[in-house]
Scaffold this motif. Structure first.
Motif, PDB file in Angstrom:
ATOM      1  N   TYR A   1       0.836  -1.206   0.000  1.00 28.85           N
ATOM      2  CA  TYR A   1       0.000   0.000   0.000  1.00 28.85           C
ATOM      3  C   TYR A   1       0.870   1.255   0.000  1.00 28.85           C
ATOM      4  N   ASP A   2       1.968   1.191   0.724  1.00 27.86           N
ATOM      5  CA  ASP A   2       2.920   2.294   0.732  1.00 27.86           C
ATOM      6  C   ASP A   2       3.608   2.399  -0.632  1.00 27.86           C
ATOM      7  N   GLN A   3       3.952   1.260  -1.216  1.00 26.35           N
ATOM      8  CA  GLN A   3       4.558   1.252  -2.544  1.00 26.35           C
ATOM      9  C   GLN A   3       3.613   1.879  -3.567  1.00 26.35           C
ATOM     10  N   ALA A   4       2.330   1.523  -3.478  1.00 25.95           N
ATOM     11  CA  ALA A   4       1.338   2.081  -4.411  1.00 25.95           C
ATOM     12  C   ALA A   4       1.257   3.598  -4.240  1.00 25.95           C
ATOM     13  N   PHE A   5       1.210   4.064  -3.005  1.00 27.33           N
ATOM     14  CA  PHE A   5       1.145   5.501  -2.759  1.00 27.33           C
ATOM     15  C   PHE A   5       2.356   6.209  -3.359  1.00 27.33           C
ATOM     16  N   GLN A   6       3.554   5.697  -3.078  1.00 26.06           N
ATOM     17  CA  GLN A   6       4.770   6.334  -3.569  1.00 26.06           C
ATOM     18  C   GLN A   6       4.817   6.327  -5.096  1.00 26.06           C
TER      19      GLN A   6
ATOM     20  N   CYS B   1      -1.259  11.127  -7.937  1.00 25.40           N
ATOM     21  CA  CYS B   1      -1.713  11.419  -6.574  1.00 25.40           C
ATOM     22  C   CYS B   1      -0.777  12.497  -6.027  1.00 25.40           C
ATOM     23  N   SER B   2      -1.347  13.499  -5.362  1.00 27.16           N
ATOM     24  CA  SER B   2      -0.507  14.610  -4.939  1.00 27.16           C
ATOM     25  C   SER B   2      -0.007  14.540  -3.487  1.00 27.16           C
ATOM     26  N   SER B   3      -0.723  13.812  -2.627  1.00 30.64           N
ATOM     27  CA  SER B   3      -0.362  13.818  -1.216  1.00 30.64           C
ATOM     28  C   SER B   3      -0.997  12.636  -0.488  1.00 30.64           C
ATOM     29  N   LYS B   4      -0.613  12.468   0.767  1.00 28.23           N
ATOM     30  CA  LYS B   4      -1.233  11.421   1.588  1.00 28.23           C
ATOM     31  C   LYS B   4      -2.723  11.691   1.759  1.00 28.23           C
ATOM     32  N   ALA B   5      -3.090  12.955   1.887  1.00 27.20           N
ATOM     33  CA  ALA B   5      -4.506  13.307   2.020  1.00 27.20           C
ATOM     34  C   ALA B   5      -5.274  12.935   0.756  1.00 27.20           C
ATOM     35  N   ASP B   6      -4.675  13.195  -0.402  1.00 24.32           N
ATOM     36  CA  ASP B   6      -5.287  12.838  -1.682  1.00 24.32           C
ATOM     37  C   ASP B   6      -5.429  11.317  -1.799  1.00 24.32           C
TER      38      ASP B   6
ATOM     39  N   CYS C   1      -9.108   9.990  -2.297  1.00 26.24           N
ATOM     40  CA  CYS C   1      -9.425   9.583  -3.673  1.00 26.24           C
ATOM     41  C   CYS C   1      -9.141   8.118  -3.971  1.00 26.24           C
ATOM     42  N   PHE C   2      -8.201   7.521  -3.267  1.00 26.85           N
ATOM     43  CA  PHE C   2      -7.826   6.144  -3.574  1.00 26.85           C
ATOM     44  C   PHE C   2      -8.278   5.146  -2.516  1.00 26.85           C
TER      45      PHE C   2
ATOM     46  N   ALA D   1     -11.164  -0.348   2.511  1.00 24.84           N
ATOM     47  CA  ALA D   1     -10.331   0.684   1.891  1.00 24.84           C
ATOM     48  C   ALA D   1      -9.412   0.069   0.839  1.00 24.84           C
ATOM     49  N   SER D   2      -8.935  -1.135   1.088  1.00 25.73           N
ATOM     50  CA  SER D   2      -8.086  -1.825   0.108  1.00 25.73           C
ATOM     51  C   SER D   2      -8.880  -2.131  -1.155  1.00 25.73           C
ATOM     52  N   GLY D   3     -10.126  -2.552  -0.991  1.00 21.05           N
ATOM     53  CA  GLY D   3     -10.992  -2.809  -2.139  1.00 21.05           C
ATOM     54  C   GLY D   3     -11.257  -1.544  -2.931  1.00 21.05           C
ATOM     55  N   THR D   4     -11.424  -0.431  -2.227  1.00 25.87           N
ATOM     56  CA  THR D   4     -11.617   0.859  -2.890  1.00 25.87           C
ATOM     57  C   THR D   4     -10.374   1.240  -3.680  1.00 25.87           C
TER      58      THR D   4
END
Length: 102
Positions: A9-14, A22-27, A31-32, A54-57
C-alpha cells in the motif's frame, strides 16, 4: 535519506505520487482509499495497512486509472496491474485468516 517502502500500500502511494497520479497522503486517503484526509497518514505512521474495505476501494481506483484511457506509459500500466494483483492477493489472504478466540 533513502526511503524504505513498508508494504504494498505504501509502494502504491509512492508510485502514484511519483507519477503525478496522486498529490499527497490526504489525496491518497480520500481519492484512492475512500477515507478521511488523515486516514493514510495515521495508519501508515503506525505501520498499519488499510482496512479490507479501503483496500478494495484502492483496487477499484487503480482499475479506473487503467480503464480511463489516460495516456500512460506501458511501464506505468504494467506497474498499476501489478499493484492490483498484489492488493487482491493480500485481500484474499486476509479473508482466509481465522480470528483466534480465547
Amino acid at each position: 535519506m533513502i526511503y524504505e517502502y513498508k508494504n504494498i500500500y505504501d509502494q502504491a502511494f509512492q508510485f502514484l505520487r511519483a507519477n503525478g497520479l496522486c498529490s499527497s497522503k490526504a489525496d491518497y486517503s480520500r481519492c484512492f482509499l475512500g477515507r478521511s484526509r488523515t486516514y493514510w497518514n495515521a495508519i501508515s505512521g503506525l505501520g498499519g495497512i488499510p482496512s479490507p474495505e479501503a483496500s478494495g476501494t484502492l483496487v477499484i481506483a487503480l482499475e479506473n486509472i487503467l480503464g480511463a484511457g489516460k495516456d500512460l506509459s506501458e511501464r506505468t500500466d504494467e506497474m498499476l496491474g501489478n499493484f492490483i494483483k498484489k492488493i487482491k492477493a493480500d485481500l484474499a489472504l486476509r479473508q482466509k485468516e481465522v480470528p483466534y478466540e480465547v
